[in-house]
Design a protein around this motif. Structure first.
Motif, PDB file in Angstrom:
ATOM      1  N   UNK A  49      80.376  20.321  -7.447  1.00  0.00           N
ATOM      2  CA  UNK A  49      79.034  20.510  -6.915  1.00  0.00           C
ATOM      3  C   UNK A  49      78.533  21.717  -7.303  1.00  0.00           C
ATOM      4  N   UNK A  50      79.115  22.785  -6.953  1.00  0.00           N
ATOM      5  CA  UNK A  50      78.322  24.099  -7.052  1.00  0.00           C
ATOM      6  C   UNK A  50      78.287  24.061  -8.611  1.00  0.00           C
ATOM      7  N   UNK A  51      79.248  23.977  -9.447  1.00  0.00           N
ATOM      8  CA  UNK A  51      79.114  24.063 -10.943  1.00  0.00           C
ATOM      9  C   UNK A  51      77.966  23.311 -11.686  1.00  0.00           C
ATOM     10  N   UNK A  52      77.977  22.147 -11.084  1.00  0.00           N
ATOM     11  CA  UNK A  52      76.703  21.401 -11.769  1.00  0.00           C
ATOM     12  C   UNK A  52      75.487  21.864 -11.338  1.00  0.00           C
ATOM     13  N   UNK A  53      75.415  22.127 -10.218  1.00  0.00           N
ATOM     14  CA  UNK A  53      74.216  22.753  -9.538  1.00  0.00           C
ATOM     15  C   UNK A  53      73.633  24.136 -10.385  1.00  0.00           C
ATOM     16  N   UNK A  54      74.809  24.719 -10.814  1.00  0.00           N
ATOM     17  CA  UNK A  54      74.487  26.059 -11.392  1.00  0.00           C
ATOM     18  C   UNK A  54      74.255  25.534 -12.891  1.00  0.00           C
ATOM     19  N   UNK A  55      74.846  24.689 -13.440  1.00  0.00           N
ATOM     20  CA  UNK A  55      74.493  24.354 -14.932  1.00  0.00           C
ATOM     21  C   UNK A  55      73.051  23.757 -14.909  1.00  0.00           C
TER      22      UNK A  55
END
Length: 75
Positions: A49-55
């Motif tokens: 979830x954090x990776x997707x939000x960062x992208x």
């Protein structure tokens, strides 16, 4: 102003990430309770979830790009 070719690909990537965020959100919501502190699968979901939000944040940002004050090379 017409769209540049790569912009369509960025929009496609953004839509795919938004869809992934929705699916992941549903996965987290449906995750069985209680969750122990060492639940590796849940930790992975939160990490993703954090990776997707960062992208998404990177795609949506308009980065500052320094431009020269003089448009012609100095002599």
């Amino acid at each position: 102003m017409s769209q540049l070719p790569y912009e369509a690909e960025l929009e496609t990537a953004q839509r795919a990430l938004e869809r992934a965020r929705e699916l992941l959100g549903a996965e987290i919501t449906d995750y069985p309770q209680p969750i122990s502190g060492c639940d590796a699968q849940f930790v992975r979901l939160i990490s993703d979830r954090t990776r997707i939000a960062s992208c998404l944040r990177v795609i949506e940002e308009q980065p500052f790009v320094a431009t020269p004050r003089v448009l012609e090379p100095a002599n």
